[in-house]
Design a protein around this motif. Structure first.
Motif, PDB file in Angstrom:
ATOM      1  N   CYS A 175      -1.292 124.888 -49.584  1.00  0.00           N
ATOM      2  CA  CYS A 175      -1.514 124.697 -51.074  1.00  0.00           C
ATOM      3  C   CYS A 175      -2.377 123.656 -51.530  1.00  0.00           C
ATOM      4  N   ASN A 176      -2.485 122.471 -50.697  1.00  0.00           N
ATOM      5  CA  ASN A 176      -3.210 121.373 -51.328  1.00  0.00           C
ATOM      6  C   ASN A 176      -2.706 120.647 -52.007  1.00  0.00           C
ATOM      7  N   LYS A 177      -1.369 120.816 -52.293  1.00  0.00           N
ATOM      8  CA  LYS A 177      -0.662 119.780 -53.052  1.00  0.00           C
ATOM      9  C   LYS A 177      -0.598 118.478 -52.574  1.00  0.00           C
ATOM     10  N   ILE A 178      -0.551 117.254 -53.344  1.00  0.00           N
ATOM     11  CA  ILE A 178      -0.592 116.079 -53.117  1.00  0.00           C
ATOM     12  C   ILE A 178       0.643 115.391 -53.518  1.00  0.00           C
ATOM     13  N   MET A 179       1.250 114.640 -53.058  1.00  0.00           N
ATOM     14  CA  MET A 179       2.160 113.888 -53.514  1.00  0.00           C
ATOM     15  C   MET A 179       2.039 112.206 -52.974  1.00  0.00           C
ATOM     16  N   ASP A 180       2.307 111.446 -53.919  1.00  0.00           N
ATOM     17  CA  ASP A 180       1.934 110.115 -53.250  1.00  0.00           C
ATOM     18  C   ASP A 180       3.508 109.315 -53.191  1.00  0.00           C
ATOM     19  N   PHE A 181       3.408 108.582 -52.304  1.00  0.00           N
ATOM     20  CA  PHE A 181       4.831 107.655 -51.990  1.00  0.00           C
ATOM     21  C   PHE A 181       4.520 106.477 -51.787  1.00  0.00           C
ATOM     22  N   ALA A 182       5.288 105.475 -52.439  1.00  0.00           N
ATOM     23  CA  ALA A 182       5.067 104.244 -52.633  1.00  0.00           C
ATOM     24  C   ALA A 182       5.454 103.320 -51.188  1.00  0.00           C
ATOM     25  N   GLU A 183       6.447 104.093 -50.760  1.00  0.00           N
ATOM     26  CA  GLU A 183       7.228 103.220 -49.661  1.00  0.00           C
ATOM     27  C   GLU A 183       6.376 103.171 -48.122  1.00  0.00           C
ATOM     28  N   CYS A 184       6.293 101.898 -47.746  1.00  0.00           N
ATOM     29  CA  CYS A 184       5.255 102.023 -46.516  1.00  0.00           C
ATOM     30  C   CYS A 184       6.088 101.575 -45.375  1.00  0.00           C
ATOM     31  N   PRO A 185       6.111 102.130 -44.222  1.00  0.00           N
ATOM     32  CA  PRO A 185       6.660 101.952 -43.144  1.00  0.00           C
ATOM     33  C   PRO A 185       6.098 100.649 -42.156  1.00  0.00           C
ATOM     34  N   PHE A 186       5.240  99.981 -42.830  1.00  0.00           N
ATOM     35  CA  PHE A 186       4.492  99.061 -41.891  1.00  0.00           C
ATOM     36  C   PHE A 186       5.083  97.584 -41.679  1.00  0.00           C
ATOM     37  N   ASP A 187       5.752  97.422 -42.683  1.00  0.00           N
ATOM     38  CA  ASP A 187       5.907  95.920 -43.067  1.00  0.00           C
ATOM     39  C   ASP A 187       6.483  94.974 -41.665  1.00  0.00           C
ATOM     40  N   ASP A 188       7.343  95.944 -40.750  1.00  0.00           N
ATOM     41  CA  ASP A 188       7.525  94.879 -39.338  1.00  0.00           C
ATOM     42  C   ASP A 188       6.665  95.345 -38.487  1.00  0.00           C
ATOM     43  N   TYR A 189       6.296  96.561 -38.464  1.00  0.00           N
ATOM     44  CA  TYR A 189       5.357  97.144 -37.338  1.00  0.00           C
ATOM     45  C   TYR A 189       4.169  96.189 -37.467  1.00  0.00           C
ATOM     46  N   LEU A 190       3.329  96.103 -38.405  1.00  0.00           N
ATOM     47  CA  LEU A 190       2.081  95.548 -38.255  1.00  0.00           C
ATOM     48  C   LEU A 190       1.955  94.051 -37.756  1.00  0.00           C
ATOM     49  N   GLU A 191       3.070  93.334 -37.720  1.00  0.00           N
ATOM     50  CA  GLU A 191       3.150  92.042 -37.403  1.00  0.00           C
ATOM     51  C   GLU A 191       3.039  92.013 -35.817  1.00  0.00           C
ATOM     52  N   ASN A 192       3.746  92.994 -35.203  1.00  0.00           N
ATOM     53  CA  ASN A 192       3.718  93.295 -33.642  1.00  0.00           C
ATOM     54  C   ASN A 192       2.259  93.646 -33.292  1.00  0.00           C
ATOM     55  N   LEU A 193       1.488  94.694 -34.009  1.00  0.00           N
ATOM     56  CA  LEU A 193       0.517  95.059 -33.494  1.00  0.00           C
ATOM     57  C   LEU A 193      -0.578  93.981 -33.725  1.00  0.00           C
ATOM     58  N   SER A 194      -0.592  93.197 -34.671  1.00  0.00           N
ATOM     59  CA  SER A 194      -1.483  92.458 -34.819  1.00  0.00           C
ATOM     60  C   SER A 194      -1.544  91.400 -33.596  1.00  0.00           C
ATOM     61  N   ILE A 195      -0.413  91.089 -33.137  1.00  0.00           N
ATOM     62  CA  ILE A 195      -0.399  90.355 -32.074  1.00  0.00           C
ATOM     63  C   ILE A 195      -0.880  90.671 -30.673  1.00  0.00           C
ATOM     64  N   LYS A 196      -0.645  92.193 -30.537  1.00  0.00           N
ATOM     65  CA  LYS A 196      -0.861  92.795 -29.371  1.00  0.00           C
ATOM     66  C   LYS A 196      -2.348  93.019 -29.326  1.00  0.00           C
ATOM     67  N   THR A 197      -3.102  93.230 -30.638  1.00  0.00           N
ATOM     68  CA  THR A 197      -4.372  93.592 -30.437  1.00  0.00           C
ATOM     69  C   THR A 197      -5.320  92.570 -30.803  1.00  0.00           C
ATOM     70  N   GLY A 198      -4.547  91.248 -31.498  1.00  0.00           N
ATOM     71  CA  GLY A 198      -5.573  90.394 -31.515  1.00  0.00           C
ATOM     72  C   GLY A 198      -6.336  90.378 -33.157  1.00  0.00           C
ATOM     73  N   PHE A 199      -6.210  92.001 -33.677  1.00  0.00           N
ATOM     74  CA  PHE A 199      -6.697  92.040 -34.957  1.00  0.00           C
ATOM     75  C   PHE A 199      -5.832  91.469 -36.011  1.00  0.00           C
ATOM     76  N   LYS A 200      -6.411  90.807 -37.064  1.00  0.00           N
ATOM     77  CA  LYS A 200      -5.654  90.219 -38.245  1.00  0.00           C
ATOM     78  C   LYS A 200      -5.761  91.435 -39.487  1.00  0.00           C
TER      79      LYS A 200
END
Ligand SMILES: [Zn+2]
Ligand SMILES: [Zn+2]
Ligand SMILES: [Zn+2]
Ligand SMILES: [Zn+2]
Lengths: 148, 148
Positions: free
Chosen positions: B103-128
């Motif tokens: 139906c194309n409905k959009i709901m926005d959500f503020a909570e973000c699952p990345f707070d821990d995850y991004l730190e690790n990925l940053s180290i692995k990939t070398g991307f800031k």
DNA sequence: ATTATAATTGAGAAAGTTTCTCAATTGGGT
DNA sequence: ACCCAATTGAGAAACTTTCTCAATTATAAT
């Protein structure tokens, strides 16, 4: 310019065959172009690079080919915050991309952080989540290093 | 059609002022249209709905206004897997969206699952990693319920 | 309230992007 | 080698976005 066709393009032939689609030089060339590139390529970039392999390739074929390759999961559509709509090679059918906003480099990563998270969100929102689209933007180590 | 302007639009005036931008009726109307809608709106949908409030509004103004509102974080660009480039209201500056593909409905959500995850990925990939773009696609409870 | 000024707007032109059409070509099965 | 459906190239058409510029308008200062 690496060996053409390489192993990935040979795999592609299998996938195309399975789906009842022809392995045309154009499709293999476009796939090769995307596979070879680590950077964002505009439609015209893809056309130009494909023409280096197949000089007569038409623009409509690029559009059609990108649709087909995305359809069968060999490439993934990439969106940019501004001026989106291009594609990058996807090494895994569940591939996410990380994009360097300085040099446009793209790296894809197969690991996905959502396996647990989505279950909870699904309950909270009432949405049955079927698909997700994730891209990370940042600066690659080269760009971060060379920046003043 | 709810009360116009509502509290959100009054906040918007503050934000516009802070940035040295004018609070024009067009900007407030477009924001209102997006705020009021829970569904995907195409550019023309936005134009049409804005014209219900301000009949003379031009298409160029819609484009310009969407750019401005996105720039100051009052709305977020929404990409679709196919045929992208529109906007939806964002209740939080770090808002992600979940889209119902039926139906194309959009709901926005503020909570973000990345707070821990991004730190690790940053180290692995070398991307800031500086930014990320996430959208979920699925079926809302209404659509899932009414499906045969 | 009046005025001055820079920002914003509407309208349409221009530019850019994507899709469509159709005759010609071609991959792949027999 | 032959056949046929799938695919292609080229350009037209459709569609989307940006640009231009004169007219309008929101804001701040008077
Ligand atoms: Zn994932
Ligand atoms: Zn997009
Ligand atoms: Zn996020
Ligand atoms: Zn986040």
């Amino acid at each position: 310019m690496s060996h053409f066709p390489c192993a990935k393009e040979i795999d592609a032939k299998e996938v195309l065959k399975e789906k009842g689609l022809k392995s045309t030089p154009q499709r293999l060339a476009v796939l090769h172009v995307l596979h070879e590139s680590t950077k964002y390529l505009s439609i015209n970039d893809i056309l130009d690079k494909t023409k280096e392999l197949l000089p007569n390739t038409g623009l409509a074929t690029i559009y059609r080919t990108l649709d087909v390759l995305a359809e069968i999961g060999l490439i993934t559509r990439v969106h940019f915050e501004d001026g989106c709509h291009t594609y990058a090679y996807s090494s895994d059918s569940h591939g996410h991309h990380i994009v360097c906003t300085t040099c446009n480099k793209i790296m894809d990563f197969a690991e996905c952080p959502f396996d647990d998270y989505l279950e909870n969100l699904s309950i909270k929102t009432g949405f049955k989540i079927k698909n997700h689209f994730l891209q990370l933007f940042g600066e690659c180590n080269e760009c971060a290093g060379s920046a003043s």
